[in-house]
Design a protein around this motif. Structure first.
Motif, PDB file in Angstrom:
ATOM      1  N   ALA A 107       0.767  -1.338   0.108  1.00 26.51           N
ATOM      2  CA  ALA A 107      -0.056   0.097   0.016  1.00 26.51           C
ATOM      3  C   ALA A 107       0.899   1.203   0.056  1.00 26.51           C
ATOM      4  O   ALA A 107       0.480   2.264  -0.637  1.00 26.51           O
ATOM      5  CB  ALA A 107      -1.008   0.082   1.141  1.00 26.51           C
ATOM      6  N   GLN A 108       1.901   1.319   0.701  1.00 23.87           N
ATOM      7  CA  GLN A 108       2.900   2.385   1.028  1.00 23.87           C
ATOM      8  C   GLN A 108       3.485   2.695  -0.527  1.00 23.87           C
ATOM      9  O   GLN A 108       3.694   3.722  -0.952  1.00 23.87           O
ATOM     10  CB  GLN A 108       3.767   2.404   2.008  1.00 23.87           C
ATOM     11  CG  GLN A 108       4.474   3.546   2.234  1.00 23.87           C
ATOM     12  CD  GLN A 108       3.725   4.761   2.650  1.00 23.87           C
ATOM     13  OE1 GLN A 108       2.907   4.626   3.600  1.00 23.87           O
ATOM     14  NE2 GLN A 108       3.633   5.872   2.033  1.00 23.87           N
ATOM     15  N   TYR A 109       3.844   1.648  -1.059  1.00 23.79           N
ATOM     16  CA  TYR A 109       4.610   1.818  -2.454  1.00 23.79           C
ATOM     17  C   TYR A 109       3.653   2.455  -3.079  1.00 23.79           C
ATOM     18  O   TYR A 109       4.062   3.261  -4.052  1.00 23.79           O
ATOM     19  CB  TYR A 109       5.065   0.255  -2.842  1.00 23.79           C
ATOM     20  CG  TYR A 109       5.768   0.316  -4.182  1.00 23.79           C
ATOM     21  CD1 TYR A 109       7.215   0.540  -4.158  1.00 23.79           C
ATOM     22  CD2 TYR A 109       5.160   0.125  -5.365  1.00 23.79           C
ATOM     23  CE1 TYR A 109       7.876   0.717  -5.548  1.00 23.79           C
ATOM     24  CE2 TYR A 109       5.814   0.137  -6.548  1.00 23.79           C
ATOM     25  CZ  TYR A 109       7.029   0.382  -6.471  1.00 23.79           C
ATOM     26  OH  TYR A 109       7.796   0.360  -7.583  1.00 23.79           O
ATOM     27  N   GLU A 110       2.572   2.133  -3.376  1.00 20.81           N
ATOM     28  CA  GLU A 110       1.591   2.663  -4.243  1.00 20.81           C
ATOM     29  C   GLU A 110       1.348   4.082  -4.115  1.00 20.81           C
ATOM     30  O   GLU A 110       1.360   4.870  -4.902  1.00 20.81           O
ATOM     31  CB  GLU A 110       0.184   1.553  -4.594  1.00 20.81           C
ATOM     32  CG  GLU A 110       0.433   0.563  -5.384  1.00 20.81           C
ATOM     33  CD  GLU A 110      -0.761   0.100  -6.101  1.00 20.81           C
ATOM     34  OE1 GLU A 110      -1.510   1.052  -6.338  1.00 20.81           O
ATOM     35  OE2 GLU A 110      -0.670  -0.719  -6.728  1.00 20.81           O
ATOM     36  N   VAL A 111       1.098   4.235  -2.709  1.00 24.39           N
ATOM     37  CA  VAL A 111       1.030   5.748  -2.308  1.00 24.39           C
ATOM     38  C   VAL A 111       2.417   6.730  -2.704  1.00 24.39           C
ATOM     39  O   VAL A 111       1.938   7.679  -2.956  1.00 24.39           O
ATOM     40  CB  VAL A 111       0.656   5.742  -0.892  1.00 24.39           C
ATOM     41  CG1 VAL A 111       0.954   7.233  -0.209  1.00 24.39           C
ATOM     42  CG2 VAL A 111      -0.583   5.169  -0.385  1.00 24.39           C
TER      43      VAL A 111
ATOM     44  N   LYS B 247       2.463   9.837  -5.420  1.00 26.42           N
ATOM     45  CA  LYS B 247       2.964  11.006  -4.933  1.00 26.42           C
ATOM     46  C   LYS B 247       4.214  11.589  -5.608  1.00 26.42           C
ATOM     47  O   LYS B 247       4.309  12.736  -6.008  1.00 26.42           O
ATOM     48  CB  LYS B 247       3.357  11.048  -3.530  1.00 26.42           C
ATOM     49  CG  LYS B 247       2.132  10.878  -2.392  1.00 26.42           C
ATOM     50  CD  LYS B 247       2.753  10.909  -1.008  1.00 26.42           C
ATOM     51  CE  LYS B 247       1.418  10.892   0.042  1.00 26.42           C
ATOM     52  NZ  LYS B 247       1.787  10.894   1.521  1.00 26.42           N
ATOM     53  N   ALA B 248       4.899  10.641  -6.216  1.00 29.11           N
ATOM     54  CA  ALA B 248       6.144  10.995  -6.875  1.00 29.11           C
ATOM     55  C   ALA B 248       5.649  11.454  -8.297  1.00 29.11           C
ATOM     56  O   ALA B 248       6.382  12.025  -9.038  1.00 29.11           O
ATOM     57  CB  ALA B 248       6.988   9.767  -7.099  1.00 29.11           C
ATOM     58  N   GLY B 249       4.586  11.265  -8.810  1.00 30.10           N
ATOM     59  CA  GLY B 249       3.955  12.087 -10.042  1.00 30.10           C
ATOM     60  C   GLY B 249       4.536  11.246 -11.229  1.00 30.10           C
ATOM     61  O   GLY B 249       4.528  11.998 -12.121  1.00 30.10           O
ATOM     62  N   VAL B 250       4.918  10.250 -11.052  1.00 30.90           N
ATOM     63  CA  VAL B 250       5.438   9.557 -12.337  1.00 30.90           C
ATOM     64  C   VAL B 250       4.480   8.481 -13.142  1.00 30.90           C
ATOM     65  O   VAL B 250       4.710   8.136 -14.139  1.00 30.90           O
ATOM     66  CB  VAL B 250       6.681   8.443 -11.853  1.00 30.90           C
ATOM     67  CG1 VAL B 250       7.726   9.088 -11.326  1.00 30.90           C
ATOM     68  CG2 VAL B 250       6.116   7.368 -10.930  1.00 30.90           C
TER      69      VAL B 250
END
Length: 428
Positions: free
Chosen positions: A368-372, A376-379
């Motif tokens: 879950a944190q990886y997807e968040v 957020k990184a906008g990539v």
């Protein structure tokens, strides 16, 4: 979603009929949309691929659905990935596909072209399902030429899974924005210091090559063909072949011997590219600790990533489009279904289910944190279109790349063979 390192494709199950019997799952081979009974009850057929744990979870969600909709009964059938699509193709050719079935972007245009998929926009307009409240615009994954051919139930993105113990022993630390040069240097360092290949076979993974192409202004597919040329693939496969020979990428023969276990969890490689929600497999199979690392980049920023999705589709042959749509809507939006399914099919796609499920184990929390963090990184970009024939092409890419790594064919011959098979797949 489908991937060359797909957990479901590499999991050996018991015979599907026996598994279904153990789980109390009814199977059927009747035509799509069974006749209604005298009391107004109708029966729909629902099919999917996956392991027994997924079947157990889905069986529980169906019980909830039938409690809410007592006039709709659901007959179920599940298979391994390969067996599912083999059976589905036969059913589709015979005009009797299941009313509702699990689907992925690789197959949308193929079966839309054959008139198998129901455009769910009509059911949304009729009020039988909702296209609102989905995360990150992921509903677009199920759209083809303005038609809504699938409703997402889980989303995921490509990631790099690493053996944390091996990386620490080698003194290698993955970091956001690292380049492919950084990654390949890390693989060599890992091999030099631990004698373990640094990667299990990146060059055979179609979806990873798609990310690499997207980083360089191209893509694996256009809407009706390949988005790269023979020179591009020659460079990619030459690079991979040379790294196998240097020992920093796992020998494909060993990968084949490890199957259905991953060579990463078997200790024959230190990292593997796959979909982020498949991370759970490594903890189940292996004896080390595993974590998610960023995708290497060309420019230090753009990873080429996008959200893919497992989705539910309905058959255009169904006699019960309303009931099929109500079932899909329930499975995509009901909060209790989300709590039962968890991240089995990816990060929950609808806001209702995403908010309802709170992961408690470390692996799900990291996914879950990886997807968040990725969002957020906008990539994240828009998924590359998959034309009809993409399923055959993905299998060719994996098989031919594996043959190349084993020295069964030369790079030039492998590239020519792939383009020949791709052209045939597009015309099929």
């Amino acid at each position: 979603m489908g991937t060359s390192r797909n957990l479901e494709r590499r999991t050996i199950l018991k015979a599907a009929g026996a598994s279904a019997a153990v789980l109390g799952l009814a199977t059927t081979t009747g035509c799509g949309g069974e006749s209604g009974s005298g009391d107004g009850t109708v029966t729909i057929r629902y099919s999917w691929w996956g392991a027994e744990e997924r079947a157990e979870r889905i069986n529980r969600t169906i019980a909830l659905f039938e409690k809410k909709y007592p006039k709709i009964k659901v007959k179920t059938d599940f298979q391994t990935y390969a067996s599912f699509w083999e059976k589905f193709q036969t059913q589709a050719a015979g005009g009797n596909p299941p009313d509702v079935f699990q689907n992925a972007v690789t197959f949308l245009r193929k079966y839309d072209k054959r008139g198998i998929l129901l455009d769910l926009n009509s059911q949304e307009k009729a009020g039988n399902l909702s296209l609102d409240h989905f995360r990150d615009g992921v509903t677009k994954v199920g759209q083809v030429d303005g038609k809504q051919l699938g409703i997402p139930v889980g989303s995921n993105t490509m990631a790099l899974v690493v053996d944390e113990k091996v990386f620490r022993k080698a003194g290698v630390e993955p970091h956001a924005g690292w380049t492919w040069d950084d990654y390949f240097k890390a693989l060599k360092t890992i091999h030099d210091r631990t004698r373990i290949p640094g990667d299990t076979g990146y060059f055979t993974i179609m979806y990873l090559y798609d990310l690499y192409l997207r980083q360089n202004g191209k893509a694996f597919y256009t809407e009706d063909g390949l988005g790269f040329d023979q020179a591009d693939l020659t460079e990619w496969w030459t690079d991979g072949y040379n790294r196998v020979k240097a020992g920093i990428v796992t020998d494909p023969k060993i990968v084949q011997q490890d199957n259905p276990k991953s060579s990463l969890s078997a200790g024959h490689g230190a990292s593997e590219f796959t979909w982020d929600n498949f991370t759970v497999r490594y903890s189940a199979e292996g004896d080390s600790t595993y974590g998610l690392a960023p995708i290497p980049t060309t420019d230090g920023r753009q990873t080429g990533q996008y959200l893919a999705s497992l989705m539910l589709s309905a058959s255009s042959h169904t006699s019960h489009p309303k009931e099929a749509a109500q079932f899909i809507d329930f499975m995509a939006h009901d909060p209790e279904v989300g709590r039962i399914m968890g991240y089995d099919r990816g990060i929950l796609a609808s806001a209702e289910q995403y908010d309802a499920y709170r992961p408690t184990d470390a692996v799900d929390k990291e996914i879950a944190q990886y997807e968040v963090d990725t969002a957020k990184a906008g990539v994240l970009g828009t998924i590359t279109p998959h034309p009809s024939g993409a399923d055959t092409i993905e299998a060719s890419f994996l098989r031919i790349g594996g043959d190349l790594g084993q020295g069964k064919t030369k790079v030039s011959d492998a590239v020519k063979q792939f383009f020949t098979e791709s052209e045939a797949a597009f015309q099929a």
